[in-house]
Design an enzyme around this catalytic site. Structure first.
Site, PDB file in Angstrom:
ATOM      1  N   TYR B 144     -11.505 -28.834  19.705  1.00 62.26           N
ATOM      2  CA  TYR B 144     -11.121 -28.782  18.380  1.00 62.26           C
ATOM      3  C   TYR B 144     -12.445 -28.804  17.411  1.00 62.26           C
ATOM      4  O   TYR B 144     -13.152 -27.858  17.545  1.00 62.26           O
ATOM      5  CB  TYR B 144     -10.356 -30.132  18.092  1.00 62.26           C
ATOM      6  CG  TYR B 144      -9.925 -30.755  16.673  1.00 62.26           C
ATOM      7  CD1 TYR B 144     -10.501 -32.087  16.525  1.00 62.26           C
ATOM      8  CD2 TYR B 144      -9.754 -29.951  15.737  1.00 62.26           C
ATOM      9  CE1 TYR B 144     -10.275 -32.832  15.379  1.00 62.26           C
ATOM     10  CE2 TYR B 144      -9.592 -30.615  14.534  1.00 62.26           C
ATOM     11  CZ  TYR B 144      -9.878 -31.930  14.118  1.00 62.26           C
ATOM     12  OH  TYR B 144      -9.826 -32.620  13.093  1.00 62.26           O
ATOM     13  N   TRP B 147     -17.401 -32.045  16.564  1.00 63.72           N
ATOM     14  CA  TRP B 147     -17.978 -33.316  16.196  1.00 63.72           C
ATOM     15  C   TRP B 147     -18.657 -34.056  17.826  1.00 63.72           C
ATOM     16  O   TRP B 147     -18.992 -35.119  17.525  1.00 63.72           O
ATOM     17  CB  TRP B 147     -16.756 -34.372  15.985  1.00 63.72           C
ATOM     18  CG  TRP B 147     -16.514 -34.590  14.551  1.00 63.72           C
ATOM     19  CD1 TRP B 147     -15.680 -33.657  13.792  1.00 63.72           C
ATOM     20  CD2 TRP B 147     -17.188 -35.458  13.890  1.00 63.72           C
ATOM     21  NE1 TRP B 147     -15.740 -34.176  12.504  1.00 63.72           N
ATOM     22  CE2 TRP B 147     -16.714 -34.964  12.344  1.00 63.72           C
ATOM     23  CE3 TRP B 147     -18.321 -36.282  13.691  1.00 63.72           C
ATOM     24  CZ2 TRP B 147     -17.160 -35.725  11.207  1.00 63.72           C
ATOM     25  CZ3 TRP B 147     -18.766 -37.031  12.659  1.00 63.72           C
ATOM     26  CH2 TRP B 147     -18.151 -36.795  11.394  1.00 63.72           C
TER      27      TRP B 147
END
Lengths: 183, 801
Positions: B144, B147
């Site tokens: 995704y 981060w």
């Protein structure tokens, strides 16, 4: 009707409430200087045009429609996607949809959109997939792209000219850009 | 005390590890110091030096010229590197290796250690098998957002690059952080707004009289960053205090920020914020105090919104008395706050948590409308901002380029993306449709799933639903340095190096852009781990795309290339070698940048600086939105009553507590949960649950006790923290604790560790953004019964380890 060799007939007429963009299979490959009304003008990269006829060996007469805003012609009211400009005079009344003819060197035309945007696309995927996956240009309207670029140009750390460059690519290829069928 | 003992103590204090030195040797401490190398790197928690002796990290200190207020979290990075939770070798789940498939045994059986080639071949075969069965639409790249770490070699990018070059894969649209507001705000205010630079601290300090923290908790959230935090904001907050800014906190929790600013606390009922905003707008209208001129000049559609506000279109007038019933905030308080805001220069700092709830799309829209009625948008120190708590919000921008990262390249043929929190639906409901921003997306049939640099069993709501879904897939591959809960659910796990085991490059921060950091390799890769870049190159080899993938570039080639585009290289003429040697480059920030005020240009000239909206103005009404004809999202902001909240009397009979799951204080989501830093807050090794004294009494539980928190979707253990800082009826469990099933052979088994997403729902916000609604959750509490140890951070059973 007078017929003058080598001279160009200029026609500007109102088309009423037609949408500014008409289906086309010829496009401007690279922003080019053209002759509109026998005056200097420019046609911008990606703009769809219709070739009417050859003028001489190098040049052709093309026709295109857009929405007038003084000396600029846009695809629509939001003035998001520029199609053409004139150095003198205006295209018509404000927000009037007009048909315009121009003389342009054949070499500036292409029938293959992919070819036109090759470089832009590479730059887009390079700058805009460093943090998240790519969003296909067709996934947003040109106005949405304008809005998104405001936030994202900071994160991608684009210089102003790079933002302009990408903005053109994204809006031309947006869901309501020059190639609306490509969804 | 004799002199030799004094010497000993002096040397111990000098900072080296414990020494047994004879008192006469004065230079003993220096010998160890001279054998210690200081290596610079950077993290999501700040820039640091790793002190390395004999190939081991003995200390971590902060780069004080780049980190104004270091956080303890950065010290836990060494622990994480040598943690036993590291994935040490490539492994394959036993039944999968034996060719039996048996996806139903994922997370339940042992792994078998294999060679790199075996693991890579199996993964490649699985991808090809899926492609044969369903084309590239059968591949799901669940990796995704970026981060995992601030460097250029982001695992999600490396994964995406690999998939793009073999024809594409299903990816993610939007995100969990701002899944509702992000897609909605552009049509309202011509910008995503949630990530946009709002203003400089200097402007707030000089001009703001009232700061409304609407759920924002900057003291907590600014500890961690998407880039490398500089923590300068904390110094700025001290100036806010000195400037005498009145702070109002609207939050079910009296957060650290509330405490630091000594804020007035409006302890609102979770999920009712939009009702309060409506009532404030109603009050401002009825009293004539709203800024008519601003509304007329800068907004569109107020006339279409007004009948709704006045109750003319739905028979419900949005008065403060109406809102009182929904928010449990006295009507007078609501009206007084509106008065305070409209009569003082007010900055509204909105958060992201409010929009991670049912009808989340309404939140930012309502704040923008309220701010428009207050009329201070574009004034210094006024207006609204949704990023004041993020990435040093308030930092002035250098205007100079730092470094970016590797790109994923052009998408393959398949570039379909699904809204982030629809992960389980994607797997469970092939052929079914989901709406997103006026479009309809049809879920393909997924056979293969890969996750790199993130933990879906972590960020996806309704963990049990996801675990169930993952057991239906043909193959699950995970690339990770650690045995995350998602790794434990995989068929094939590849051990990745950490950022401490390889070179990388990072920037800081998103708004200031005034640092480039060398992330130098600190220690050798542990066990058989390989860099993500190498892992995906080896995978690409099995598809003949390895040259495209690497372009024959080594990691260093990429880093040099990225650095070459920076202002440091181009304008300051600092070579890569010089930068790498020094460890960082610093940019000056021009004084002009400290004057930045968002929307001031629009305010000065709304025609020539029109917003990128259909009308060029702030759209209180959007014809585009109205045209979608959704039942739960209309042309203007509205109050939609949630289904799962304290206002649902029926549901409350079973589950009387509203559970909020804020971003953690000592982690980034699941990151760092496997380090000693967690000892600062865990209760008996479990994730804490904050409970009010009254609720603790009601449930007969006490501080420090382990309890079971449960609802229809699942149950978890959590450690009780009784505190007056949370309102009655609300409990809080920070998200990100590593899931640990008590008995993996049982369906919906209890989580030992405290992973809050076993309790949240995957129901979407509305037809508009189909985003996460994790904050719309009701639970109850009971005694825990027999409590087993928390083994969340233990590796699974492995044959051949």
């Amino acid at each position: 009707m007078k017929k003058v060799l080598g001279k160009i007939l200029i026609s500007l007429f109102v088309v009423g409430t037609l949408t500014a963009l008409v289906a086309s299979d010829t496009f401007i490959f690279q922003t080019a200087k053209v002759k509109i009304d026998n005056k200097e003008g420019s046609l911008y990269i990606g703009t769809p045009v219709k070739v009417l006829k050859s003028v001489d060996e190098k040049n052709v007469l093309v026709e295109f429609s857009g929405m007038a805003f003084g000396d600029k012609l846009y695809t629509g009211k939001t003035q998001s996607l520029l199609m053409a400009t004139k150095t003198e005079g205006s295209f018509g009344d404000k927000e009037q949809i007009v048909k315009v003819q121009a003389i342009i060197e054949k070499g500036y035309l292409s029938e293959v959109p992919e070819e036109i945007w090759e470089e832009h696309e590479e730059f887009f995927y390079e700058m805009c997939t460093q943090c998240h996956g790519a969003y296909k240009p067709q996934s947003h309207t040109m106005l949405e792209w304008d809005a998104i670029l405001q936030t994202m140009s900071g994160f991608a750390q684009l210089y102003e000219d790079e933002t302009e460059y990408l903005s053109r690519f994204l809006k031309a290829n947006s869901s309501n850009g020059f190639y609306p069928e490509q969804k | 005390m004799d002199s030799s003992r004094r010497d000993f103590l002096r040397k111990s204090v000098a900072g080296s590890a414990a020494l047994a030195v004879s008192g006469s040797s004065v230079g003993a401490a220096n010998i160890f110091e001279s054998r210690t190398v200081k290596i610079p790197s950077a993290s999501h928690f700040g820039a640091f030096y790793a002190h390395v002796r004999d190939g081991k990290i003995v200390d971590i200190t902060s780069q004080l010229d780049s980190d104004a207020n270091p956080t303890v979290i950065v010290k836990g990075l060494a622990d994480r590197n040598s943690s036993n939770s590291r994935v040490k070798y490539p492994v394959v789940r036993k039944s999968y290796l034996e060719g039996k498939g048996r996806g139903d045994l994922r997370g339940k059986e042992e792994f078998v250690r294999v060679s790199w080639d075996t693991a890579l071949d199996l993964a490649a075969d699985a991808i090809k098998r899926a492609q044969k069965k369903g084309g590239n639409e059968a591949l799901y790249n669940a990796s995704y957002g970026g981060w995992s770490m601030p460097g250029a070699f982001k695992p999600n990018v490396l994964a995406g690059r690999f998939f793009n070059q073999i024809g594409g894969a299903i990816g993610t649209a939007g995100e969990y952080s701002n899944g509702a507001a992000g897609p909605t705000n552009p049509a309202i205010v011509g910008d995503m707004e949630v990530y946009s630079i709002q203003t400089a601290h200097e402007q707030i300090i000089a001009n703001t009289k009232v700061l409304v923290l609407w759920g924002a908790d900057p003291y907590k959230t600014q500890r961690a960053g998407y880039s490398v935090p500089n923590h300068r904001c904390y110094d700025a907050y001290e100036e806010y205090k000195k400037a005498g800014i009145k702070v109002v906190l609207i939050d079910p929790i009296y957060t650290k920020s509330g405490q630091e600013f000594n804020a007035d606390w409006i302890k609102i009922r979770p999920g009712s914020d939009v009702a309060m905003m409506m009532a404030m707008m109603h009050y401002l209208y009825k009293t004539g105090k709203y800024d008519k001129a601003f509304i007329e000049k800068y907004t569109h559609g107020f006339d279409k919104f007004l009948p709704y506000l006045l109750g003319k279109s739905d028979g419900v007038e949005k008065t403060a008395a109406w809102a009182e019933k929904l928010t449990e905030i006295p009507a007078k308080t609501i009206e007084n706050l509106a008065d305070l805001m409209v009569s003082n220069r007010t900055m509204i700092a909105g958060n992201w948590a409010m929009q991670r709830a049912e009808h989340g799309e309404q939140v930012d829209w309502s704040i923008i409308t309220l701010a428009s009625m207050i009329g201070q948008v574009g004034l210094p120190g006024g207006g609204f901002g949704f990023s004041m708590h993020y990435e040093g919000g308030g930092d002035a921008a250098s205007g100079k380029r730092t470094v970016g990262g590797i790109s994923q390249g052009k998408g393959g043929e398949v570039s379909l993306t699904i809204p982030a929190s629809r992960m389980s639906d994607l797997i469970n409901k092939p052929g079914q449709k989901v709406t997103y921003k006026g479009k309809v997306i049809t879920y393909p049939k997924i056979e293969f799933m890969l996750s790199a640099g993130g933990s879906p069993i972590g960020h996806q709501p309704n963990t049990n639903e996801l675990i169930d879904a993952m057991r239906k897939l043909d193959t699950v591959v995970v690339v990770e340095p650690w045995w995350t809960p998602t790794a434990k659910m995989a068929d094939i796990v590849f051990p990745a190096t950490t950022t401490m085991e390889r070179d990388d490059i990072a920037s800081g921060m998103s708004y200031s852009n005034d640092r480039i950091y060398a992330m130098k390799q600190i220690v050798k890769p542990r066990y058989e781990s390989k860099d993500d870049y190498e892992i995906f190159t080896l995978l690409a080899k099995r598809f003949g795309t390895e040259k495209k993938y690497t372009r024959d570039r080594t990691a260093k080639d990429w880093l040099e290339g990225l650095y070459s585009k920076s202002y440091a290289r181009r304008e300051m003429n600092i070579t890569y070698e010089e930068f790498w040697d020094k460890g960082s480059v610093h940019y000056e920030i021009p004084d002009e940048a400290r004057k930045y005020v968002r929307h001031s240009a629009f305010r000065a000239d709304p025609v020539n600086n029109a917003l990128k909206t259909e009308t060029g103005k702030i759209q209180i009404f959007s014809e585009q939105f109205a045209s979608y004809n959704y039942k739960d999202f209309k042309g203007h902001p509205m109050w939609f009553e949630p289904t799962e909240w304290l206002g649902n009397k029926e549901l409350m009979k079973k589950y009387p507590l509203h559970l909020v799951s804020p971003h953690p204080t000592y982690r980034i989501h699941t990151q760092m949960d496997n380090t000693w830093v967690q000892n600062a807050h865990k209760v008996q090794g479990r994730e804490p649950i904050r409970v009010s004294p009254n609720d603790a009494k009601k449930f007969g539980i006490s501080d420090g006790e382990i309890v079971e928190v449960y609802n229809d979707r699942g149950s978890i253990l959590a450690g009780v923290v009784v505190t007056k800082t949370i309102r009655d009826g609300v409990v809080a469990i920070e998200e990100g604790a590593w899931y640990s099933p008590e008995d993996s052979t049982k369906a919906n088994t209890r989580c030992n560790s405290g992973q809050v997403n076993l309790l949240t729902s995957s129901r979407p916000t509305s037809q508009m953004a189909s985003a996460t609604t994790a904050n719309s959750t009701l639970v109850s509490i009971r005694k825990a019964g027999v409590v087993s140890p928390n083994v969340a951070y233990n590796p699974p059973k492995i044959q051949g380890a």
